[in-house]
Design a protein around this motif. Structure first.
Motif, PDB file in Angstrom:
ATOM      1  N   LYS B  57       0.827  -1.210   0.000  1.00  0.00           N
ATOM      2  CA  LYS B  57       0.000   0.000   0.000  1.00  0.00           C
ATOM      3  C   LYS B  57       0.853   1.248   0.000  1.00  0.00           C
ATOM      4  O   LYS B  57       0.601   2.221  -0.721  1.00  0.00           O
ATOM      5  CB  LYS B  57      -0.916   0.009   1.237  1.00  0.00           C
ATOM      6  N   GLN B  58       1.898   1.197   0.843  1.00  0.00           N
ATOM      7  CA  GLN B  58       2.802   2.356   0.929  1.00  0.00           C
ATOM      8  C   GLN B  58       3.403   2.646  -0.439  1.00  0.00           C
ATOM      9  O   GLN B  58       3.403   3.779  -0.925  1.00  0.00           O
ATOM     10  CB  GLN B  58       3.934   2.072   1.916  1.00  0.00           C
ATOM     11  N   THR B  61       0.881   3.931  -2.903  1.00  0.00           N
ATOM     12  CA  THR B  61       0.558   5.339  -2.654  1.00  0.00           C
ATOM     13  C   THR B  61       1.644   6.235  -3.235  1.00  0.00           C
ATOM     14  O   THR B  61       1.361   7.220  -3.912  1.00  0.00           O
ATOM     15  CB  THR B  61       0.413   5.581  -1.139  1.00  0.00           C
ATOM     16  N   ASP B  64       1.457   6.299  -6.966  1.00  0.00           N
ATOM     17  CA  ASP B  64       0.397   7.159  -7.494  1.00  0.00           C
ATOM     18  C   ASP B  64       0.638   8.639  -7.184  1.00  0.00           C
ATOM     19  O   ASP B  64       0.114   9.516  -7.853  1.00  0.00           O
ATOM     20  CB  ASP B  64      -0.960   6.724  -6.938  1.00  0.00           C
TER      21      ASP B  64
END
Lengths: 299, 425
Positions: B57-58, B61, B64
């Motif tokens: 997820k990190q 993120t 993106d």
């Protein structure tokens, strides 16, 4: 007959000057500095007029050498470039007259300069005007600080009334007349006699003479004193400092510089310890628009 | 540097995603025994999954958050991952991009680009940096700087390529403008040089023609000859007029106009007034640090500012000495400020000195006008100041009340002419 050597790598300029001056003077031409020095070795010249940018020896260098070898020879520079860019170089070479190559060429100015330097007869507004068209409009004498203001205004009014034009004479006359009243008179030890803007009554030898006139092509004012304290070296030094911006904090010199900026021609004539004359000229048309000459004649 | 960092980030992100993918796949393939072992290690496994998920997820993120465009390609140049910026730029949602050929989806081409950097990286296993690609467009072409980084397998063979794409159109345009303005400047210098070289022969031609007309006999000119030489003189006059205009245009004629920072003139002027021996007075100088520049003769404008500052200082000193005579104290103040006002640069010089009396308000710009006592010098005179400011298409004016006198100087701010949006041929 006075002899003149013309040095320019541009043949059309050499022949133009030759054609105009020969007859009145004995004229010889050279296309570069080396040839000019060789000619000078053979015979003395009364005057050398040299281009600044030439292959080989440049004009200022050539004239410095000629002044060193033949101190009696008058030296004049001529250039198609901006005269102001060469004032420092000229000063170092001891030259104080630079003619711009304008188109049309200003023969009248050349005449006045050459004949003035050779004859030593440099003073008077009439010498710088076309003789057949010259009209003297008026003469004035300043005998006190009180007169100064009246005379300045009267001269400007006279020009405006007779010619409908006075350009920026109104602005610059103040500077030149102030110089003449307060900075020309001095004690024998050289210190100035009068404090600037004090009420002063001038002694007879300190009177200032103004004359104004026109010749249909241009109009001018001459401001002269009978003291001749100003020197060519001082004028060049001050003007050059103002031109380069170095003189922005100087106490003096700004007036002369501004006068040169705001008139079409400023001619300074000096007979050391005898007479100083500043002549300011404006042309009616822009015919001779372009770079301004440097004309400082010291006898 | 940013390119490199984002490249590495993207590479590690994909590697991490890859790892997760392999892990899941291997887990599904596992047999009963392994599944039993799995269950045994459930607790431990959950922790690892959580950790990997968090890490993913990190990285996603970060992936993106990067505004540059990033995608991962397989060896067939099909998109396997893209970041949000990439999808936003193409205008297609991320899921609809996956599996498409990059050359079709991004570059709108029917085949891979010439000298494709991704193909190069697949072939060599080495990154390609700073590859420039031009994307034709009917309005204006866009320029991209592309970098590709390999994702190597255990054998050192590229499995994927991470492509980093930066829209460098603006940089390219700025660079071109710079080159163009440099070209223009050198053309200006060249023009001035040519013009001077032209003045030389033109002066000779027109001067000689003038001589011939003045003294036709000397040159053996008949009537026809005079007519022809007149034509030569006319033609050379026209040519000189053009050359003079050229010189005027290149602003080399007076050689004194330049782009000037008026703030520095103000500071120098204050310095100049100090050097002239005025005792230091309380003054506040408030300069607009973003002041527009002015095309002017700095020496002349500085003279004007020196004059205004000198006037202000003298006015304060005069009031001080007047009040001292009445045994009253007075604290003088000089305020100097600069600011950009619409398309003008404004300099205000204020003082709380003697002020300008009503009866002389109409006269102070007249030549010969002075209120100075003898011996204090003229300065330049406000009349010459006005003349200089007029020459610069500026304005000089003042407002004087009992408590404050302000002289203001307005000069046109220099605005470069807007560049045309047309591309140079």
């Amino acid at each position: 007959m006075y002899s003149i050597l013309i040095v320019d790598d541009e043949v059309s300029i050499r022949t133009m000057l030759l054609d105009y001056l020969e007859g009145t003077y004995e004229v010889i031409t050279a296309e570069n500095g080396e040839a000019a020095l060789a000619l000078c070795e053979q015979r003395p010249f009364d005057m050398v007029i040299s281009d600044i940018n030439m292959p080989g020896i440049k004009g200022p260098q050539l004239l410095a050498e000629i002044r060193r070898l033949y101190p009696a020879t008058h030296t004049v520079l001529i250039t198609a470039y901006n005269v102001d860019d060469y004032v420092r170089l000229a000063r170092r070479s001891g030259v104080s007259n630079i003619i711009p190559k304008t188109s049309p060429f200003n023969f009248g100015e050349l005449d006045a300069l050459v004949s003035g330097l050779l004859s030593g007869n440099i003073f008077g507004l009439a010498r710088y005007m076309q003789p057949q068209h010259y009209t003297l409009l008026g003469t004035f004498e300043i005998r006190s600080s009180h007169d100064a203001k009246d005379v300045r205004e009267a001269a400007v009014e006279l020009l405006t009334e007779k010619l409908g034009a006075a350009g920026d004479m109104r602005l610059i006359l103040d500077e030149i007349v102030t110089n003449a009243v307060y900075h020309a008179p001095a004690f024998p030890d050289g210190t100035e006699k009068y404090e600037e803007f004090s009420d002063v009554t001038l002694a007879p030898g300190e009177y200032i003479h103004l004359e104004c006139g026109h010749d249909g092509e241009k109009y001018g004012i001459s401001i002269a004193d009978d003291m001749g304290r100003l020197t060519k070296e001082t004028v060049l030094f001050k003007i050059e400092r103002q031109m380069s911006g170095e003189g922005v904090l100087d106490d003096s010199g700004r007036g002369l510089h501004m006068s040169r900026l705001f008139s079409d021609r400023m001619i300074i004539n000096i007979a050391p310890k005898k007479r100083t004359e500043v002549i300011l000229i404006n042309y009616f048309s822009h015919k001779y628009r372009g770079y301004k000459p440097l004309y400082i004649n010291e006898l | 540097m940013i390119v490199l960092v984002s490249g590495i980030l993207a590479a590690s992100l994909t590697a991490c995603g890859w790892l997760f993918f392999v892990y899941r796949k291997e887990k599904n393939k596992a047999g009963y025994f392994e599944r039993a072992l799995d269950a045994k290690n459930q607790r431990h496994d959950t922790t690892i999954t959580e950790k990997i998920t968090l890490s993913k997820k990190q990285l996603e993120t970060a992936f993106d958050a990067i505004t540059d465009l990033i995608c991962a390609l397989d060896s067939d140049l099909r998109i396997t991952r893209v970041n949000k910026s990439y999808a936003a730029f193409v205008g297609v949602p991320i899921p609809k991009l996956l599996g498409r050929h990059c050359w079709e989806a991004f570059w709108s081409r029917a085949e891979p680009c010439d000298h494709c950097p991704a193909q190069m990286t697949f072939a060599t296993g080495k990154p390609v940096l700073k590859h420039q690609i031009k994307m034709p467009d009917k309005d204006r072409p866009r320029y991209f700087t592309v970098a590709t980084y390999p994702v190597l397998d255990a054998a050192g063979k590229p499995q994927n390529v991470i492509e980093h794409i930066r829209d460098s159109t603006d940089e390219k345009v700025i660079l071109e403008q710079l080159i163009r303005s440099e070209k223009l400047a050198s053309i200006g210098t060249m023009t001035a040089g040519i013009a001077h070289e032209m003045i030389n022969p033109l002066s000779g031609i027109s001067g000689t023609a003038g001589n011939m007309l003045q003294m036709p006999g000397k040159y053996g000119l008949n009537e026809k000859g005079v007519a022809r030489v007149t034509a030569i003189l006319d033609a050379s006059s026209r040519a000189s007029a053009i050359v003079k205009d050229l010189l005027h245009l290149s602003r080399k004629e007076d050689g004194t106009s330049m782009l000037t920072d008026v703030n520095s003139l103000v500071l120098k002027a204050v310095e100049a007034v100090r050097l002239k021996g005025f005792p230091s007075l309380e003054h506040k100088i408030n300069l607009d640090t973003a002041l527009a520049r002015v095309l002017c003769d700095p020496t002349k404008i500085q003279q004007v500012i020196i004059n205004l500052v000198t006037n202000a200082v003298q006015s304060v000193l005069e009031k001080k000495s007047n009040l001292a005579r009445e045994h009253r104290s007075f604290s003088g103040l000089i305020l100097i400020s600069t600011q950009t006002e619409d398309d003008k640069v404004r300099v205000d010089i204020s003082d709380n000195g003697t002020g300008v009396a009503d009866d002389i308000k109409g006269k102070i710009f007249d030549p010969f006008f002075t209120t100075r006592p003898p011996g204090e010098g003229t300065g330049l005179g406000l009349s010459i100041c006005q003349k200089i400011v007029d020459e610069h298409q500026g304005r000089i004016f003042f407002e004087s009340t009992e408590s404050l006198t302000t002289f203001s100087l307005l000069l046109p701010a220099y605005r470069p002419r807007p560049e045309s949006t047309q591309e140079p041929a």
